[in-house]
Scaffold this active site. Structure first.
Site, short mmCIF file in Angstrom:
data_model
loop_
_atom_site.label_atom_id
_atom_site.label_comp_id
_atom_site.label_asym_id
_atom_site.label_seq_id
_atom_site.Cartn_x
_atom_site.Cartn_y
_atom_site.Cartn_z
N LYS A 1 -7.10 -19.56 7.93
CA LYS A 1 -6.20 -18.43 7.70
C LYS A 1 -5.30 -18.73 6.51
CE LYS A 1 -5.93 -16.43 12.32
NZ LYS A 1 -5.05 -16.10 13.45
N ARG B 1 -13.19 -21.02 13.73
CA ARG B 1 -13.09 -19.57 13.91
C ARG B 1 -14.38 -18.95 13.38
NH1 ARG B 1 -8.05 -21.15 11.52
NH2 ARG B 1 -6.27 -20.81 12.91
N HIS C 1 -15.10 -16.98 19.78
CA HIS C 1 -13.82 -17.68 19.97
C HIS C 1 -13.79 -18.47 21.27
CE1 HIS C 1 -10.38 -17.71 17.34
NE2 HIS C 1 -9.57 -17.79 18.37
N TYR D 1 -3.31 -24.43 25.73
CA TYR D 1 -4.43 -25.15 26.35
C TYR D 1 -3.97 -26.07 27.48
CZ TYR D 1 -6.92 -23.12 22.54
OH TYR D 1 -7.45 -22.21 21.66
N ARG E 1 -14.43 -22.01 20.58
CA ARG E 1 -13.23 -22.64 19.98
C ARG E 1 -12.24 -23.02 21.07
NH1 ARG E 1 -9.94 -23.05 15.32
NH2 ARG E 1 -7.88 -22.10 15.50
N HIS F 1 -3.83 -24.79 13.62
CA HIS F 1 -2.70 -23.99 14.10
C HIS F 1 -1.46 -24.33 13.28
CE1 HIS F 1 -4.56 -23.49 18.38
NE2 HIS F 1 -5.00 -22.58 17.53
#
Length: 310
Positions: A183, A159, A255, A290, A258, A281
């Protein structure tokens, strides 16, 4: 029950509570700096609305009607995604008040956000990525840095917030591993690609070493020309300018690299669980998007596993 506070007293009550709320989001919930900033911005917006409308409601007695008016007033000027985030912030704030025993109920419980369609992310194919990379002028003062930035975004699927905070002490060149803080301050280990490694080392050993680095940013990998940590906005500018120069018409951002990282792994046979871990994730449901991008992969799966295709 009305507390009969003046609008000024109500505003002070909101602002004081928002300070405690920010601390709760950061320490108790472990949310990222950006999420804390966005959520507190939304609640400050609510507090200012209540003050300017002269509504005599503090966080303790704020009503559902006031929340609905606030959301309705501003829903016309912001996107569905921003509306959804604002409602999420409001719900989170009143849950915090219940957690702190300031309230026993949440006026936001029955407020629904807009239905959001799931948009497929924009990706680049390998040819487009190579066009962007080869268009970077390495004899430019920032050339090697910019090449290393894009190689790292694509090579490790970071990220943009993870990239700007990447430190030298978290890059293990012998093991070809990067330790990434994602995150909620969650850490993960991500492989360092050959190209990323090559251009990071050139930048580190030949370009960065010549800079007069600010003490607080001494361990930060990517620096601006003043020897300070590079900003997210600057990364966006580097990407945009590189794409224009390469003749890429797609609207791309950091992004995008990514998304391309994950899509290309899937296309080449990586399993979703591995991609989930590499991307950081929390849920595999996020990673599953994806599979919708990779039509060849899905067709191959149908041909190989569906009984009517055998």
């Amino acid at each position: 029950m009305k507390l009969f506070l003046t609008p000024k007293q109500c505003l002070l009550s909101w602002k004081t509570t928002i300070i405690d709320y920010k601390f709760y989001l950061k320490i108790e919930r472990g949310l990222s700096e950006n999420t804390v900033k966005n959520y507190s911005f939304d609640i400050n917006g609510l507090a200012d609305y209540i003050f300017f409308k002269k509504i005599e409601e503090s966080p303790k007695n704020c009503s559902k009607e006031t929340l609905q008016e606030f959301i309705y007033q501003y829903s016309k000027s912001i996107s569905a995604n921003s509306q959804a985030r604002r409602i999420s912030a409001i719900k989170s704030f009143f849950n915090f008040l219940i957690f702190e025993n300031i309230r026993t109920d949440s006026p936001a419980d029955l407020i629904e956000g807009p239905k959001l369609g799931r948009k497929l992310p924009v990706t680049l194919n390998l040819t487009e990525i190579e066009k962007i990379l080869s268009g970077i002028e390495l004899n430019h003062p920032q050339g090697h840095r910019n090449r290393a930035i894009i190689e790292t975004l694509y090579g490790s699927g970071l990220r943009v917030s993870e990239l700007v905070n990447l430190t030298l002490s978290n890059i293990f060149f012998e093991e070809d591993i990067i330790r990434v803080t994602g995150k909620g301050n969650k850490q993960r280990l991500v492989p360092l690609g050959n190209y990323s490694k090559k251009f990071i080392q050139i930048y580190k050993d030949e370009i960065r070493i010549l800079k007069k680095i600010k003490k607080k940013d001494n361990d930060i990998l990517f620096l601006n020309r003043n020897g300070q940590k590079i900003t997210r906005a600057m990364i966006f500018n580097i990407i945009r300018e590189s794409a224009i120069k390469a003749g890429i018409k797609k609207k791309i951002s950091p992004h995008t690299f990514r998304h391309s990282f994950a899509t290309h792994l899937l296309e080449n046979g990586a399993d979703l669980r591995s991609i989930q871990l590499l991307m950081g994730h929390e849920s595999i449901i996020t990673t599953e998007i994806y599979t919708h991008l990779d039509k060849k992969h899905l067709k191959k799966a149908m041909e190989e596993f569906h009984p009517r295709n055998k």
